[in-house]
Enzyme design. Structure first.
Site, short mmCIF file in Angstrom:
data_model
loop_
_atom_site.label_atom_id
_atom_site.label_comp_id
_atom_site.label_asym_id
_atom_site.label_seq_id
_atom_site.Cartn_x
_atom_site.Cartn_y
_atom_site.Cartn_z
N GLY A 42 0.77 -1.25 0.00
CA GLY A 42 0.00 0.00 0.00
C GLY A 42 0.79 1.29 0.00
N ASP A 98 1.26 3.40 4.60
CA ASP A 98 0.12 4.13 4.04
C ASP A 98 -0.93 4.40 5.10
OD1 ASP A 98 -0.16 1.37 4.02
OD2 ASP A 98 -1.66 1.37 2.45
N ASP A 101 -3.46 1.18 11.44
CA ASP A 101 -4.80 0.75 11.83
C ASP A 101 -4.70 0.20 13.27
OD1 ASP A 101 -7.36 -0.38 11.81
OD2 ASP A 101 -7.22 -0.99 9.73
N LYS A 129 -5.60 5.91 11.61
CA LYS A 129 -6.95 5.64 12.10
C LYS A 129 -6.86 5.37 13.60
CE LYS A 129 -9.76 3.39 8.53
NZ LYS A 129 -10.27 2.09 8.08
N PHE A 150 -13.96 2.86 5.42
CA PHE A 150 -13.16 2.03 4.51
C PHE A 150 -12.57 2.92 3.43
CE2 PHE A 150 -11.61 -1.09 1.76
CZ PHE A 150 -11.47 -2.24 2.51
N VAL A 151 -11.30 3.23 3.58
CA VAL A 151 -10.65 4.16 2.65
C VAL A 151 -9.87 3.40 1.58
CG1 VAL A 151 -10.54 6.24 4.06
CG2 VAL A 151 -8.83 4.47 4.39
N ASP A 157 -6.21 -0.42 -1.01
CA ASP A 157 -7.04 -1.26 -1.88
C ASP A 157 -8.33 -1.72 -1.22
OD1 ASP A 157 -5.66 -3.15 -0.07
OD2 ASP A 157 -6.59 -4.68 -1.34
N ARG A 163 -6.08 0.79 -5.95
CA ARG A 163 -4.83 1.37 -5.45
C ARG A 163 -4.38 2.54 -6.32
NH1 ARG A 163 -2.55 -2.19 -1.59
NH2 ARG A 163 -2.93 -4.40 -1.98
C1 PRP Z 1 -2.08 -2.43 5.56
C2 PRP Z 1 -1.26 -1.17 5.62
C3 PRP Z 1 -0.41 -1.32 6.83
C4 PRP Z 1 -1.17 -2.32 7.69
C5 PRP Z 1 -1.74 -1.59 8.84
O1 PRP Z 1 -1.40 -3.38 4.79
O2 PRP Z 1 -0.48 -1.00 4.48
O3 PRP Z 1 0.86 -1.81 6.52
O4 PRP Z 1 -2.21 -2.88 6.90
O5 PRP Z 1 -2.54 -2.44 9.61
P1 PRP Z 1 -2.30 -2.65 11.17
O6 PRP Z 1 -2.00 -1.29 11.77
O7 PRP Z 1 -3.63 -3.19 11.62
O8 PRP Z 1 -1.20 -3.62 11.37
P2 PRP Z 1 -2.09 -4.70 4.23
O9 PRP Z 1 -1.77 -5.84 5.14
O10 PRP Z 1 -3.55 -4.43 3.98
O11 PRP Z 1 -1.34 -4.97 2.89
P3 PRP Z 1 -1.25 -4.12 1.53
O12 PRP Z 1 -0.39 -2.92 1.87
O13 PRP Z 1 -0.60 -5.07 0.57
O14 PRP Z 1 -2.64 -3.72 1.12
#
Ligand code: PRP
Length: 174
Positions: A42, A98, A101, A129, A150-151, A157, A163
């Site tokens: 991301g 990115d 969470d 967030k 949901f962004v 994505d 993306r």
């Molecule tokens: C997302 C984002 C962060 C992570 C945050 O990656 O890029 O790295 O989740 O989540 P957390 O704070 O709950 O650990 P994702 O695993 O969705 O993979 P992607 O970047 O390939 O979409």
């Protein structure tokens, strides 16, 4: 493609904020070099744009981490699918994400990189967030705090799509 997407952060606003973040990082690390670690997938858009706004000697490398297990709830266990290749010993590392969470991914990366002898480890995220946080992690540079929606777009994505949107949007159900 975009009929159910509400624009939350337009392209120009994102570019302006990233320029400010780059300027801040440039001032904070004056006289030093920085090692940016882009968390795939991301953050690739954000990391590239941020790197161009940092006026310092800079190294860029990549990591891919993901949560164990299935389902939407975070398990809190993180595995590494792709590791950083370059040595970070004695370097000022900035993890570029990115979105933060639950914070589990960052917590794991911070711990790992400190163990590897980084001189310092900070975090830059485009989106935060805070309502979703499950672990207490320090985030040094935040682009935008966003509500628990949901962004998508600008690297983020839904089912591996969207993306490539140049803005951050909210996917709205019909
Ligand atoms: C997302 C984002 C962060 C992570 C945050 O990656 O890029 O790295 O989740 O989540 P957390 O704070 O709950 O650990 P994702 O695993 O969705 O993979 P992607 O970047 O390939 O979409």
């Amino acid at each position: 493609m975009s009929k159910n997407i509400r624009v939350l952060l337009p392209e120009e606003e994102i570019a302006q904020r990233i320029a400010q973040m780059g300027q801040q990082i440039t001032e904070d690390y004056k006289g030093e070099s920085v090692f940016l670690v882009c968390t795939l997938r991301g953050s690739c858009f954000f990391a590239c744009d941020l790197a161009k706004r940092i006026d310092l000697p800079l190294t860029l490398d990549f990591v891919k981490a993901s949560s164990y297990g299935s389902g939407t709830a975070s398990s809190g266990k993180v595995k590494f699918d792709l590791d950083v290749e370059l040595s970070m010993e004695g370097r000022h590392v900035i993890i570029v994400d990115d979105i933060v969470d639950s914070g589990h991914t960052l917590q794991a990366l911070l711990s790992l990189f400190k163990d590897r002898g980084a001189k310092s480890v900070r975090v830059a995220t485009l989106l935060d967030k805070p309502d979703r946080r499950e672990v207490d992690v320090a985030v040094d540079y935040v682009g935008f705090a966003v509500p628990n929606l949901f962004v998508i777009g600008y690297g983020l994505d839904f089912d591996q799509k969207y993306r490539n949107l140049p803005y951050i949007g909210v996917l709205e159900s019909d």
